[in-house]
Each structure stands twice: as structure tokens, then as C-alpha cells.
Design an enzyme around this catalytic site. Structure first.
Site, PDB file in Angstrom:
ATOM      1  N   GLU A 128      13.340  -2.744   0.290  1.00 52.86           N
ATOM      2  CA  GLU A 128      12.051  -3.333   0.786  1.00 52.86           C
ATOM      3  C   GLU A 128      11.925  -4.578   1.151  1.00 52.86           C
ATOM      4  O   GLU A 128      12.246  -5.429   0.122  1.00 52.86           O
ATOM      5  CB  GLU A 128      10.966  -2.603   0.024  1.00 52.86           C
ATOM      6  CG  GLU A 128      10.548  -1.298   0.265  1.00 52.86           C
ATOM      7  CD  GLU A 128       9.151  -0.735  -0.601  1.00 52.86           C
ATOM      8  OE1 GLU A 128       8.414  -1.815  -1.061  1.00 52.86           O
ATOM      9  OE2 GLU A 128       9.159   0.459  -1.225  1.00 52.86           O
ATOM     10  N   GLU A 182      -0.906   1.108   6.426  1.00 53.54           N
ATOM     11  CA  GLU A 182      -1.368   1.975   5.720  1.00 53.54           C
ATOM     12  C   GLU A 182      -3.047   1.943   5.525  1.00 53.54           C
ATOM     13  O   GLU A 182      -3.214   1.292   4.573  1.00 53.54           O
ATOM     14  CB  GLU A 182      -0.759   1.934   4.185  1.00 53.54           C
ATOM     15  CG  GLU A 182       0.870   2.145   4.493  1.00 53.54           C
ATOM     16  CD  GLU A 182       1.311   2.101   3.024  1.00 53.54           C
ATOM     17  OE1 GLU A 182       1.765   3.121   2.311  1.00 53.54           O
ATOM     18  OE2 GLU A 182       1.568   1.123   2.501  1.00 53.54           O
ATOM     19  N   LYS A 185      -4.698   2.428   2.355  1.00 53.19           N
ATOM     20  CA  LYS A 185      -4.366   1.816   0.843  1.00 53.19           C
ATOM     21  C   LYS A 185      -5.458   1.205   0.342  1.00 53.19           C
ATOM     22  O   LYS A 185      -6.101   0.234   0.977  1.00 53.19           O
ATOM     23  CB  LYS A 185      -3.089   1.283   1.125  1.00 53.19           C
ATOM     24  CG  LYS A 185      -2.306   0.893   0.040  1.00 53.19           C
ATOM     25  CD  LYS A 185      -1.081   0.242   0.208  1.00 53.19           C
ATOM     26  CE  LYS A 185      -0.064   0.022  -0.982  1.00 53.19           C
ATOM     27  NZ  LYS A 185       1.044  -0.586  -0.742  1.00 53.19           N
ATOM     28  N   GLU A 191      -2.420  -5.406   1.727  1.00 52.15           N
ATOM     29  CA  GLU A 191      -2.044  -4.146   1.532  1.00 52.15           C
ATOM     30  C   GLU A 191      -1.740  -3.246   2.639  1.00 52.15           C
ATOM     31  O   GLU A 191      -0.941  -2.393   2.512  1.00 52.15           O
ATOM     32  CB  GLU A 191      -2.541  -3.412   0.217  1.00 52.15           C
ATOM     33  CG  GLU A 191      -2.053  -4.316  -1.110  1.00 52.15           C
ATOM     34  CD  GLU A 191      -0.722  -4.402  -1.688  1.00 52.15           C
ATOM     35  OE1 GLU A 191      -0.110  -3.299  -1.266  1.00 52.15           O
ATOM     36  OE2 GLU A 191      -0.438  -5.305  -2.404  1.00 52.15           O
TER      37      GLU A 191
END
Length: 317
Positions: A128, A182, A185, A191
Site C-alpha cells: 500500500e 471510504e 470511515k 482517512e
């Protein structure tokens, strides 16, 4: 991991080597990472977990996977360093090597930690990496333009074959985190904004991997893909010479494969050593059989590279 590997061997033999079993780690496994040459794993964890894991990865030819995020290590002063922009670089005083970007420094810190345990020959994969397109007011560097620049530059740099200061002439496999934002999240705004696409499937930015159809006489056509990079098969640096001689004998004993270039008087006879001759023979087999990764395995002594090993009049075709 042992059980999964055993199941693959049982189910897929002799093609099980095409599937590798590994597991990703955050850089939190490092007790020290600066300078890169001082990289080491946390005490206790290194011998109880990492060393047996690396032993398994070496034995099965699988890579050590890390999640590397320069975004989480930057300050206002190191933004250019993290984004692969022009900067003064950072010197590792222990080695005299100068680092032009933070991702190289992170990967070399992992390499140094692996080397301390005797596993510098195990490949590293970036499981990642990424950059947020939005963040809180206090999160340095968050933004769509910077995210595009980082991901585009990371893809280009790790795939260029330049390598890192401690691991030169290598390409690195990497995965960008993430495909989609996301939006549910928890945590800071960043994030929820690492995606190349919004949650509604519209693109956030192009990191250089999207293709846009072109209009030609009312018909949409997709631009031709760039040609795949050329590849060669060479021995791993720490490969055993006895095993490499076995590779030479195997390849040169195949019908239809001519090893004359590494025999006395041949263009690749010098340097007259097992490592050089094995490189030529292993690559000859790899090319003759269609450049499949498993044709460069050779009992886990070979590795595929995009750096042409040819020299002088010795050509690795």
C-alpha cells in the site's frame, strides 16, 4: 501461511510457484528508520515473528510486503521531499548516500532491518501507498493536486528500474491505496479521501493510469496501450553457486538451446565465473520459453528484471 502454502503445493503442483503467500506490514514494525541504514525491527518481535516469516518467504520465493506512507511522516519542511519534487535531499551520514525522496528512505529502512536478520535477498513489495485528496485544516499536504502528483510519481519511480540507494537497479511492485474513497470511515477527513474515485464512482483525479477515449469520425477508440517493458532473468545476488551450476547444466542440456556464447571463445565467456554464465543461461531459457515468471524460478534462485544485463559484445537477447 505455512498451511496455505502447503495446500497450494498439494493442489497446484508443479505450478504452485506461480502463487506466492505473504502478508503486509505497516512501518510500525520498525523500532528505528532514520537514517535508513539504521533500520531495525522491534526487539523481541524481530526474532519471534519477523525472522521465521522471512525464512518462510525466502524458501518459497515470496516477497516481504510493507505499507509505506510518506504522507504520515512529512512536515511543511519536507513536503517536496515526500512528493518527489526538487529538494536538497537527505544524507545518511553512516553510508554517505543521499536520498531524494522519502519513499526510498522508508523502503531502505525496511531493507536495512531485513539485512540485520540476514535476509537482504528477499524482495520487497509495496502493498500500500497513497495520498489523501482532502484533509483537516491541520493535515499538511492533503489535496487532490498533491495526491495526483504523489501517486503518479510513485508509480513512475518504483517502476523505472532505478531502485533505491541501498537497492539500486530494481523495480518494485506497488499497489495504490485506494481505488475508492471510504466515505463512511471514521477518523480525520483524510482517512475518507485516499481514493482515485469518489464513492459515487466519479474520478477524483488521474494518477496517470486512466485512459480517455478519443473521438475519431464519431467512433470512440481507446489509445493503444504502451508496450510492455522488456524483461530478463538473472540469478538472485545471494544464489548458491552450486545451484547456479545446476541451472547452467540444465539449460545447456536442453535441445534447441545454444549455450555457445558462454563457452571458451564465446562473446559471453568472460567474466569466466558461475554467476555470469548462469545469468546468460537462465535468461536464454526464460526468453526461449515465453518469459513466464515461473520459467525464471530455477528453484527460487532466479529473479526477473527490467534492467538489461548485456555488456560489451555479450547481448542478452
Amino acid at each position: 501461511m505455512h498451511n496455505l502454502h502447503t495446500a497450494l503445493v498439494t493442489a497446484l503442483s508443479p505450478h504452485h510457484r506461480e502463487i506466492k503467500v505473504s502478508t503486509p506490514h505497516s512501518l510500525g514494525i520498525l523500532a528505528a528508520s532514520s537514517p535508513p541504514s539504521a533500520g531495525r525491527f522491534h526487539g523481541g518481535y524481530d526474532m519471534a515473528v519477523v525472522k521465521p516469516l522471512l525464512r518462510f518467504l525466502r524458501a518459497t520465493g515470496a516477497p516481504f510486503m510493507v505499507n509505506a506512507y510518506p504522507f504520515y511522516g512529512l512536515t511543511n519542511d519536507t513536503l517536496d521531499y515526500a512528493l518527489f519534487r526538487m529538494n536538497d535531499g537527505v544524507m545518511d551520514n553512516a553510508t554517505g548516500l543521499v536520498y531524494a525522496n522519502m519513499l526510498d528512505a522508508q523502503l531502505d529502512a525496511v531493507h536495512s532491518a531485513m539485512r540485520r536478520l540476514g535476509f537482504s535477498d528477499v524482495d520487497i513489495v509495496v502493498a500500500e501507498t497513497g495520498w489523501p485528496s482532502a484533509g483537516e485544516y491541520w493535515e499538511v499536504g492533503a489535496g487532490a493536486v498533491l495526491a495526483r502528483d504523489y501517486n503518479k510519481n510513485a508509480i513512475r519511480h518504483l517502476g523505472s528500474g532505478v531502485g533505491t540507494p541501498l537497492m539500486p537497479n530494481r523495480t518494485f511492485e506497488l499497489s495504490i491505496f485506494s481505488l475508492f474513497d471510504e466515505n463512511l470511515k471514521p477518523g480525520p477527513v483524510s482517512e475518507r479521501n485516499f481514493g482515485l474515485y469518489h464513492a459515487d464512482m466519479t474520478p477524483v483525479y488521474d494518477a496517470g493510469i486512466l485512459t480517455v477515449p478519443q473521438e475519431v469520425v464519431g467512433t470512440k477508440v481507446t489509445p493503444a496501450a504502451a508496450p510492455a517493458p522488456r524483461r530478463w532473468c538473472v540469478p538472485k545476488p545471494a544464489a548458491d553457486e552450486v545451484a547456479l551450476q545446476v541451472n547452467i547444466d540444465f539449460v545447456c542440456g536442453q535441445g534447441g538451446i545454444d549455450c555457445g556464447a558462454i563457452r571458451p571463445g564465446g562473446a559471453c565467456f568472460d567474466p569466466n565465473n558461475v554467476q555470469a554464465h548462469a545469468a546468460y543461461a537462465m535468461n536464454l531459457y526464460f526468453q526461449s520459453n515465453g518469459q513466464h515468471a515461473f520459467d525464471c524460478d530455477f528453484g527460487e534462485t532466479g529473479v526477473v528484471t527490467t534492467v538489461d544485463p548485456s555488456y560489451a559484445s555479450c547481448k542478452f537477447t
